[in-house]
Design a protein around this motif. Structure first.
Motif, PDB file in Angstrom:
ATOM      1  N   ASN A 139       4.735  -1.961   0.060  1.00 15.88           N
ATOM      2  CA  ASN A 139       5.652  -0.931  -0.402  1.00 15.88           C
ATOM      3  C   ASN A 139       5.092   0.453  -0.109  1.00 15.88           C
ATOM      4  N   LEU A 140       5.980   1.422  -0.147  1.00 14.63           N
ATOM      5  CA  LEU A 140       5.626   2.811   0.127  1.00 14.63           C
ATOM      6  C   LEU A 140       5.966   3.646  -1.099  1.00 14.63           C
ATOM      7  N   ASP A 141       5.093   4.588  -1.414  1.00 18.84           N
ATOM      8  CA  ASP A 141       5.426   5.622  -2.385  1.00 18.84           C
ATOM      9  C   ASP A 141       5.839   6.851  -1.593  1.00 18.84           C
ATOM     10  N   ILE A 142       7.094   7.261  -1.767  1.00 19.29           N
ATOM     11  CA  ILE A 142       7.647   8.377  -0.994  1.00 19.29           C
ATOM     12  C   ILE A 142       8.153   9.457  -1.953  1.00 19.29           C
ATOM     13  N   ILE A 143       7.919  10.708  -1.594  1.00 21.63           N
ATOM     14  CA  ILE A 143       8.453  11.828  -2.370  1.00 21.63           C
ATOM     15  C   ILE A 143       9.272  12.733  -1.452  1.00 21.63           C
ATOM     16  N   ARG A 144      10.223  13.437  -2.062  1.00 22.78           N
ATOM     17  CA  ARG A 144      10.998  14.449  -1.339  1.00 22.78           C
ATOM     18  C   ARG A 144      10.510  15.822  -1.808  1.00 22.78           C
ATOM     19  N   GLU A 145      10.155  16.681  -0.876  1.00 26.22           N
ATOM     20  CA  GLU A 145       9.690  18.018  -1.252  1.00 26.22           C
ATOM     21  C   GLU A 145      10.797  18.743  -2.009  1.00 26.22           C
ATOM     22  N   HIS A 146      10.460  19.233  -3.191  1.00 26.39           N
ATOM     23  CA  HIS A 146      11.448  19.884  -4.040  1.00 26.39           C
ATOM     24  C   HIS A 146      12.011  21.125  -3.343  1.00 26.39           C
ATOM     25  N   GLY A 147      13.330  21.265  -3.401  1.00 23.05           N
ATOM     26  CA  GLY A 147      13.979  22.389  -2.735  1.00 23.05           C
ATOM     27  C   GLY A 147      14.471  22.053  -1.351  1.00 23.05           C
ATOM     28  N   THR A 148      14.157  20.846  -0.879  1.00 18.78           N
ATOM     29  CA  THR A 148      14.653  20.393   0.424  1.00 18.78           C
ATOM     30  C   THR A 148      15.473  19.133   0.213  1.00 18.78           C
ATOM     31  N   ARG A 149      16.217  18.765   1.221  1.00 20.58           N
ATOM     32  CA  ARG A 149      16.998  17.534   1.134  1.00 20.58           C
ATOM     33  C   ARG A 149      16.466  16.464   2.088  1.00 20.58           C
ATOM     34  N   ASP A 150      15.745  16.901   3.109  1.00 16.74           N
ATOM     35  CA  ASP A 150      15.380  15.941   4.160  1.00 16.74           C
ATOM     36  C   ASP A 150      13.903  15.956   4.540  1.00 16.74           C
ATOM     37  N   GLN A 151      13.030  16.568   3.729  1.00 16.80           N
ATOM     38  CA  GLN A 151      11.596  16.541   4.008  1.00 16.80           C
ATOM     39  C   GLN A 151      10.921  15.566   3.057  1.00 16.80           C
ATOM     40  N   PHE A 152      10.430  14.464   3.629  1.00 13.83           N
ATOM     41  CA  PHE A 152       9.824  13.405   2.825  1.00 13.83           C
ATOM     42  C   PHE A 152       8.347  13.235   3.189  1.00 13.83           C
ATOM     43  N   TYR A 153       7.587  12.762   2.200  1.00 10.56           N
ATOM     44  CA  TYR A 153       6.168  12.486   2.403  1.00 10.56           C
ATOM     45  C   TYR A 153       5.837  11.090   1.888  1.00 10.56           C
ATOM     46  N   VAL A 154       5.090  10.342   2.681  1.00 13.28           N
ATOM     47  CA  VAL A 154       4.539   9.066   2.221  1.00 13.28           C
ATOM     48  C   VAL A 154       3.175   9.374   1.621  1.00 13.28           C
ATOM     49  N   ILE A 155       2.978   9.022   0.355  1.00 17.56           N
ATOM     50  CA  ILE A 155       1.716   9.352  -0.300  1.00 17.56           C
ATOM     51  C   ILE A 155       0.853   8.124  -0.575  1.00 17.56           C
ATOM     52  N   ASP A 156       1.401   6.929  -0.425  1.00 15.76           N
ATOM     53  CA  ASP A 156       0.617   5.716  -0.650  1.00 15.76           C
ATOM     54  C   ASP A 156       1.327   4.519  -0.037  1.00 15.76           C
ATOM     55  N   ILE A 157       0.534   3.527   0.379  1.00 18.01           N
ATOM     56  CA  ILE A 157       1.064   2.257   0.885  1.00 18.01           C
ATOM     57  C   ILE A 157       0.272   1.144   0.211  1.00 18.01           C
ATOM     58  N   ASN A 158       0.965   0.145  -0.313  1.00 14.84           N
ATOM     59  CA  ASN A 158       0.302  -0.956  -1.020  1.00 14.84           C
ATOM     60  C   ASN A 158       0.726  -2.301  -0.445  1.00 14.84           C
ATOM     61  N   TYR A 159      -0.251  -3.181  -0.255  1.00 16.13           N
ATOM     62  CA  TYR A 159       0.057  -4.542   0.186  1.00 16.13           C
ATOM     63  C   TYR A 159       0.440  -5.406  -1.014  1.00 16.13           C
ATOM     64  N   PHE A 160       1.446  -6.259  -0.830  1.00 14.07           N
ATOM     65  CA  PHE A 160       1.915  -7.206  -1.850  1.00 14.07           C
ATOM     66  C   PHE A 160       1.956  -6.521  -3.223  1.00 14.07           C
ATOM     67  N   PRO A 161       2.850  -5.556  -3.380  1.00 15.91           N
ATOM     68  CA  PRO A 161       2.932  -4.796  -4.632  1.00 15.91           C
ATOM     69  C   PRO A 161       3.545  -5.620  -5.762  1.00 15.91           C
ATOM     70  N   GLY A 162       3.836  -4.975  -6.879  1.00 17.07           N
ATOM     71  CA  GLY A 162       4.408  -5.671  -8.029  1.00 17.07           C
ATOM     72  C   GLY A 162       5.886  -5.967  -7.829  1.00 17.07           C
ATOM     73  N   TYR A 163       6.171  -7.001  -7.050  1.00 17.13           N
ATOM     74  CA  TYR A 163       7.568  -7.336  -6.759  1.00 17.13           C
ATOM     75  C   TYR A 163       8.343  -7.736  -8.010  1.00 17.13           C
ATOM     76  N   GLY A 164       7.635  -8.160  -9.056  1.00 17.79           N
ATOM     77  CA  GLY A 164       8.309  -8.525 -10.285  1.00 17.79           C
ATOM     78  C   GLY A 164       9.070  -7.364 -10.907  1.00 17.79           C
ATOM     79  N   LYS A 165       8.714  -6.128 -10.508  1.00 22.58           N
ATOM     80  CA  LYS A 165       9.402  -4.931 -11.009  1.00 22.58           C
ATOM     81  C   LYS A 165      10.575  -4.534 -10.121  1.00 22.58           C
ATOM     82  N   MET A 166      10.732  -5.234  -9.004  1.00 18.71           N
ATOM     83  CA  MET A 166      11.802  -4.905  -8.063  1.00 18.71           C
ATOM     84  C   MET A 166      13.080  -5.653  -8.433  1.00 18.71           C
TER      85      MET A 166
END
Length: 400
Positions: free
Chosen positions: A285-312
């Motif tokens: 899974n990816l942790d992604i954020i959108r820069e506040h004040g923009t609509r289309d600027q995104f940042y990937v801040i973390d990537i995790n293998y086999f995350p907590g799918y039970g929360k999905m």
């Protein structure tokens, strides 16, 4: 009664408990090697019940016995750490090529280091009509906390800075983070670590779960924005536990629509496809954020293998469908090995037998056939037109 005999008896009872129609068709046996915590969160009763109805049996792998003596398995699902376990899995993959290992240990290792984790996203330079995906500016500090202020100043990083452990091994400690507001406080941090520029994002992040081709996005509360006034009034290092936990779900919260809007689906599909190819992973899974004040600027801040799918949401259906698709695709490929490659010439065919270097896709009607298309999707990076065309031909041609 010996432990092995008890396990065998339990296995026989499980097999007998399956509906007769499923016993007659091939059962998909998934061996799993997970921590007790991961087993509890992932193998929930609803998942096991649905899997049973679909002809999928989950079997615990005994780490005290040789892996080759267990099974037979169609799929091995794992999330254990340690050099010894990685070596066991690599040897098993070599001696059991018919088994799908989720995912290859060497590929997972790439995500255990936050320095290399995001490099593939940065190199991708993904930008299209739906938005731009980047990573925050970051700096790796291996040792000597006293030198951090000078190193940060020379690198030109802007405060505040998010500090994360360099090693991301799935432990509770690896998920801890700190927010440093001033230069002096940077000396209080504990290397080895990664420093990332903090990007204001409206206090919401997007968790993008990837299971093969499937993508599911949920909102999570995150750290609040930091204003210039906050920065001038605050000093020190503030430590935070794991921020994006299940209790911090923001899906039902009353949020500003500009903050709550999910990233565009086509952008996520392109990002996920490239990462699957570059990382060689199918469960992450990816942790992604959108820069506040923009609509289309995104940042990937973390990537995790086999995350907590039970929360999905709906993970039970998504995951079981994925497991079944893996076995179907592998059956096609294995069956196709018996057909002569000479019937499907490709100028790179010889080179492609043991590599994925051919970029030609199957031409003509087979390429448009939905079954062939599904095979291409599930081929996990296999790109040789001869091999894929060969597989599709075998699968679509009646066999005497």
């Amino acid at each position: 009664m010996m432990k092995e005999e008890i396990e065998e008896q339990t296995r026989e009872e499980e097999l007998l408990s399956f509906p007769q129609t499923q016993q007659q068709s091939k059962l998909v046996v998934v061996g799993y090697a997970l921590t007790s915590k991961k087993t509890k969160s992932f193998l929930q009763p609803k998942l096991e019940g649905l899997a049973r109805n679909k002809g999928i049996l989950f079997v615990a792998i005994d780490q005290n016995r040789p892996l080759s003596d267990q099974g037979p398995f169609d799929i091995v699902l794992h999330k254990l750490t340690g050099k010894e376990w990685r070596q066991i899995l690599e040897e098993y993959r070599q001696t059991h090529p018919e088994v799908t290992v989720l995912d290859p240990p060497y590929a997972i290792q790439h995500l255990h280091n936050r320095q290399s984790m995001l490099q593939c996203v940065a190199d991708m330079n993904l930008s299209n009509s739906y938005g731009k995906v980047d990573v925050p500016r970051q700096l790796v500090i291996e040792r000597d906390a006293s030198s951090i202020p000078d190193v940060v100043l020379k690198a030109g990083l802007t405060l505040p800075l998010v500090a994360k452990p360099l090693v991301a091994d799935g432990s509770a400690k690896s998920h801890e983070l700190s927010l440093a507001y001033d230069q002096y406080s940077l000396k209080k941090l504990e290397p080895p670590l990664v420093l990332q520029e903090f990007v204001n994002h409206g206090g919401v992040l997007f968790k993008v779960y990837i299971v093969g081709e499937a993508i599911k996005v949920v909102r999570r509360f995150s750290l609040p924005d930091v204003t210039k006034q906050d920065l001038s009034r605050s000093a020190g290092v503030f430590r935070f536990p794991r921020v994006s936990c299940a209790a911090a779900s923001a899906d039902d919260a009353d949020l500003d629509p500009c903050v709550a809007e999910l990233p565009p689906r086509p952008l996520l599909e392109r990002l996920a496809k490239e990462l699957r190819r570059q990382l060689g992973l199918r469960l992450f899974n990816l942790d992604i954020i959108r820069e506040h004040g923009t609509r289309d600027q995104f940042y990937v801040i973390d990537i995790n293998y086999f995350p907590g799918y039970g929360k999905m949401p709906e993970y039970e259906h998504i995951f079981t469908d994925f497991l079944l698709s893996l076995t179907q695709s592998r059956a096609i490929l294995v069956a196709a090995r018996g057909v002569s490659m000479q019937n499907f010439p490709c100028k790179n065919a010889e080179k492609s037998k043991n590599s994925s270097s051919c970029d030609h896709w199957p031409p003509g009607p087979l390429q448009k056939n939905p079954l062939c298309t599904q095979l291409v999707k599930n081929s996990a990076g296999l790109r040789c037109c001869s091999i894929l065309l060969l597989s599709c031909h075998y699968f679509l041609t009646p066999q005497g």
